[in-house]
Design a protein around this motif. Sequence first.
Motif, PDB file in Angstrom:
ATOM      1  N   LEU A   9      67.258  70.113  19.337  1.00  0.00           N
ATOM      2  CA  LEU A   9      66.222  70.809  18.574  1.00  0.00           C
ATOM      3  C   LEU A   9      66.685  72.174  18.097  1.00  0.00           C
ATOM      4  O   LEU A   9      66.360  72.589  16.981  1.00  0.00           O
ATOM      5  CB  LEU A   9      64.948  70.921  19.395  1.00  0.00           C
ATOM      6  N   ALA A  10      67.437  72.865  18.922  1.00  0.00           N
ATOM      7  CA  ALA A  10      67.975  74.160  18.497  1.00  0.00           C
ATOM      8  C   ALA A  10      68.875  73.982  17.279  1.00  0.00           C
ATOM      9  O   ALA A  10      68.815  74.771  16.330  1.00  0.00           O
ATOM     10  CB  ALA A  10      68.747  74.813  19.637  1.00  0.00           C
ATOM     11  N   ARG A  11      69.681  72.933  17.285  1.00  0.00           N
ATOM     12  CA  ARG A  11      70.612  72.697  16.177  1.00  0.00           C
ATOM     13  C   ARG A  11      69.905  72.255  14.901  1.00  0.00           C
ATOM     14  O   ARG A  11      70.250  72.704  13.815  1.00  0.00           O
ATOM     15  CB  ARG A  11      71.655  71.649  16.566  1.00  0.00           C
ATOM     16  N   ILE A  12      68.922  71.367  15.012  1.00  0.00           N
ATOM     17  CA  ILE A  12      68.261  70.890  13.787  1.00  0.00           C
ATOM     18  C   ILE A  12      67.380  71.967  13.166  1.00  0.00           C
ATOM     19  O   ILE A  12      67.104  71.926  11.974  1.00  0.00           O
ATOM     20  CB  ILE A  12      67.453  69.585  13.998  1.00  0.00           C
ATOM     21  N   ASN A  13      66.977  72.951  13.962  1.00  0.00           N
ATOM     22  CA  ASN A  13      66.141  74.042  13.450  1.00  0.00           C
ATOM     23  C   ASN A  13      66.928  75.308  13.130  1.00  0.00           C
ATOM     24  O   ASN A  13      66.360  76.276  12.636  1.00  0.00           O
ATOM     25  CB  ASN A  13      65.022  74.357  14.453  1.00  0.00           C
ATOM     26  N   SER A  14      68.221  75.306  13.393  1.00  0.00           N
ATOM     27  CA  SER A  14      69.042  76.489  13.156  1.00  0.00           C
ATOM     28  C   SER A  14      69.203  76.765  11.660  1.00  0.00           C
ATOM     29  O   SER A  14      69.273  75.848  10.849  1.00  0.00           O
ATOM     30  CB  SER A  14      70.428  76.286  13.783  1.00  0.00           C
ATOM     31  N   THR A  15      69.278  78.043  11.322  1.00  0.00           N
ATOM     32  CA  THR A  15      69.568  78.439   9.940  1.00  0.00           C
ATOM     33  C   THR A  15      71.019  78.892   9.804  1.00  0.00           C
ATOM     34  O   THR A  15      71.460  79.214   8.708  1.00  0.00           O
ATOM     35  CB  THR A  15      68.617  79.571   9.497  1.00  0.00           C
ATOM     36  N   ASP A  16      71.737  78.897  10.914  1.00  0.00           N
ATOM     37  CA  ASP A  16      73.152  79.249  10.929  1.00  0.00           C
ATOM     38  C   ASP A  16      73.964  78.030  10.485  1.00  0.00           C
ATOM     39  O   ASP A  16      73.943  76.991  11.145  1.00  0.00           O
ATOM     40  CB  ASP A  16      73.556  79.675  12.339  1.00  0.00           C
ATOM     41  N   ALA A  17      74.691  78.153   9.386  1.00  0.00           N
ATOM     42  CA  ALA A  17      75.452  77.028   8.829  1.00  0.00           C
ATOM     43  C   ALA A  17      76.472  76.466   9.815  1.00  0.00           C
ATOM     44  O   ALA A  17      76.804  75.285   9.763  1.00  0.00           O
ATOM     45  CB  ALA A  17      76.144  77.456   7.540  1.00  0.00           C
ATOM     46  N   GLU A  18      76.960  77.297  10.730  1.00  0.00           N
ATOM     47  CA  GLU A  18      77.939  76.840  11.721  1.00  0.00           C
ATOM     48  C   GLU A  18      77.306  75.978  12.817  1.00  0.00           C
ATOM     49  O   GLU A  18      77.980  75.169  13.430  1.00  0.00           O
ATOM     50  CB  GLU A  18      78.639  78.042  12.366  1.00  0.00           C
ATOM     51  N   LEU A  19      76.041  76.183  13.068  1.00  0.00           N
ATOM     52  CA  LEU A  19      75.351  75.489  14.148  1.00  0.00           C
ATOM     53  C   LEU A  19      74.426  74.369  13.668  1.00  0.00           C
ATOM     54  O   LEU A  19      74.156  73.433  14.405  1.00  0.00           O
ATOM     55  CB  LEU A  19      74.520  76.484  14.972  1.00  0.00           C
ATOM     56  N   GLN A  20      73.930  74.493  12.460  1.00  0.00           N
ATOM     57  CA  GLN A  20      72.914  73.585  11.949  1.00  0.00           C
ATOM     58  C   GLN A  20      73.370  72.129  11.917  1.00  0.00           C
ATOM     59  O   GLN A  20      74.484  71.820  11.516  1.00  0.00           O
ATOM     60  CB  GLN A  20      72.491  74.003  10.549  1.00  0.00           C
ATOM     61  N   ALA A  51      75.751  70.699   6.550  1.00  0.00           N
ATOM     62  CA  ALA A  51      75.536  70.631   5.099  1.00  0.00           C
ATOM     63  C   ALA A  51      76.497  69.662   4.423  1.00  0.00           C
ATOM     64  O   ALA A  51      76.100  68.926   3.511  1.00  0.00           O
ATOM     65  CB  ALA A  51      75.665  72.018   4.493  1.00  0.00           C
ATOM     66  N   ASP A  52      77.744  69.610   4.872  1.00  0.00           N
ATOM     67  CA  ASP A  52      78.719  68.739   4.208  1.00  0.00           C
ATOM     68  C   ASP A  52      78.483  67.248   4.485  1.00  0.00           C
ATOM     69  O   ASP A  52      79.126  66.399   3.892  1.00  0.00           O
ATOM     70  CB  ASP A  52      80.154  69.138   4.554  1.00  0.00           C
ATOM     71  N   SER A  53      77.543  66.918   5.356  1.00  0.00           N
ATOM     72  CA  SER A  53      77.224  65.509   5.620  1.00  0.00           C
ATOM     73  C   SER A  53      76.340  64.934   4.517  1.00  0.00           C
ATOM     74  O   SER A  53      76.242  63.720   4.370  1.00  0.00           O
ATOM     75  CB  SER A  53      76.503  65.357   6.964  1.00  0.00           C
ATOM     76  N   GLY A  54      75.677  65.826   3.767  1.00  0.00           N
ATOM     77  CA  GLY A  54      74.759  65.371   2.731  1.00  0.00           C
ATOM     78  C   GLY A  54      73.432  64.890   3.299  1.00  0.00           C
ATOM     79  O   GLY A  54      72.599  64.351   2.584  1.00  0.00           O
ATOM     80  N   LYS A  55      73.226  65.080   4.567  1.00  0.00           N
ATOM     81  CA  LYS A  55      71.996  64.631   5.231  1.00  0.00           C
ATOM     82  C   LYS A  55      71.122  65.831   5.554  1.00  0.00           C
ATOM     83  O   LYS A  55      71.614  66.906   5.876  1.00  0.00           O
ATOM     84  CB  LYS A  55      72.329  63.884   6.511  1.00  0.00           C
ATOM     85  N   THR A  56      69.821  65.637   5.465  1.00  0.00           N
ATOM     86  CA  THR A  56      68.864  66.674   5.843  1.00  0.00           C
ATOM     87  C   THR A  56      67.678  66.016   6.533  1.00  0.00           C
ATOM     88  O   THR A  56      67.373  64.848   6.278  1.00  0.00           O
ATOM     89  CB  THR A  56      68.345  67.457   4.620  1.00  0.00           C
ATOM     90  N   LEU A  57      67.043  66.758   7.386  1.00  0.00           N
ATOM     91  CA  LEU A  57      65.842  66.285   8.061  1.00  0.00           C
ATOM     92  C   LEU A  57      64.626  66.941   7.430  1.00  0.00           C
ATOM     93  O   LEU A  57      64.653  68.131   7.110  1.00  0.00           O
ATOM     94  CB  LEU A  57      65.882  66.635   9.549  1.00  0.00           C
ATOM     95  N   THR A  58      63.569  66.170   7.287  1.00  0.00           N
ATOM     96  CA  THR A  58      62.323  66.721   6.767  1.00  0.00           C
ATOM     97  C   THR A  58      61.611  67.473   7.886  1.00  0.00           C
ATOM     98  O   THR A  58      61.922  67.294   9.071  1.00  0.00           O
ATOM     99  CB  THR A  58      61.396  65.603   6.251  1.00  0.00           C
ATOM    100  N   ALA A  59      60.637  68.271   7.511  1.00  0.00           N
ATOM    101  CA  ALA A  59      59.837  68.982   8.513  1.00  0.00           C
ATOM    102  C   ALA A  59      59.130  67.979   9.426  1.00  0.00           C
ATOM    103  O   ALA A  59      59.024  68.198  10.635  1.00  0.00           O
ATOM    104  CB  ALA A  59      58.827  69.897   7.826  1.00  0.00           C
ATOM    105  N   GLN A  60      58.676  66.868   8.852  1.00  0.00           N
ATOM    106  CA  GLN A  60      57.997  65.845   9.657  1.00  0.00           C
ATOM    107  C   GLN A  60      58.961  65.213  10.667  1.00  0.00           C
ATOM    108  O   GLN A  60      58.601  64.992  11.821  1.00  0.00           O
ATOM    109  CB  GLN A  60      57.403  64.766   8.756  1.00  0.00           C
ATOM    110  N   GLN A  61      60.186  64.941  10.249  1.00  0.00           N
ATOM    111  CA  GLN A  61      61.178  64.373  11.165  1.00  0.00           C
ATOM    112  C   GLN A  61      61.499  65.356  12.296  1.00  0.00           C
ATOM    113  O   GLN A  61      61.604  64.963  13.460  1.00  0.00           O
ATOM    114  CB  GLN A  61      62.452  63.993  10.413  1.00  0.00           C
ATOM    115  N   LYS A  62      61.642  66.624  11.960  1.00  0.00           N
ATOM    116  CA  LYS A  62      61.906  67.639  12.974  1.00  0.00           C
ATOM    117  C   LYS A  62      60.748  67.723  13.969  1.00  0.00           C
ATOM    118  O   LYS A  62      60.961  67.843  15.172  1.00  0.00           O
ATOM    119  CB  LYS A  62      62.146  69.008  12.327  1.00  0.00           C
ATOM    120  N   GLN A  63      59.535  67.629  13.458  1.00  0.00           N
ATOM    121  CA  GLN A  63      58.361  67.682  14.333  1.00  0.00           C
ATOM    122  C   GLN A  63      58.317  66.464  15.254  1.00  0.00           C
ATOM    123  O   GLN A  63      58.001  66.586  16.432  1.00  0.00           O
ATOM    124  CB  GLN A  63      57.070  67.776  13.515  1.00  0.00           C
TER     125      GLN A  63
END
Length: 128
Positions: A96-107, A111-123
């Motif tokens: 959860l810390a990683r999926i909610n991080s705004t730090d590009a090194e930790l998130q 970014a280079d995976s081309g994948k993102t989680l929606t707010a609903q998925q994170k919840q």
Amino acid sequence: MQLHSLPIHGRAWTIAWALLATNVTAVSFAAEPTAPVDYTKQIRSILSNNCFFCHGPDESQRKAGLRLDQRDAATSAAESGSTPVVPGKPEESELLARINSTDAELQMPPADSGKTLTAQQKQLLHDW
């Protein structure tokens, strides 16, 4: 004082009843317990689509020695020393810390995976 003795007529009466009905409905929805998050129906697909390529069954693709496709591995300390998923304690879960991080090194996903989680998925992951 009884409702019928109030000096409300016509349209004002309709609006008053609509407001009362809205408030009663809001209270009844807020009081209902939420259903538990189902791993098979809700969580597995999120992890499979966004995480398993790097943290799944393929040992040759696995990053950081982290495996999220098996409960024992996901709930045990990773190579980093942190625990990816701490059941019942989302604030202690590294996932959860990683999926909610705004730090590009930790998130995660990166970014280079081309994948993102929606707010609903994170919840959902948080609630799980």
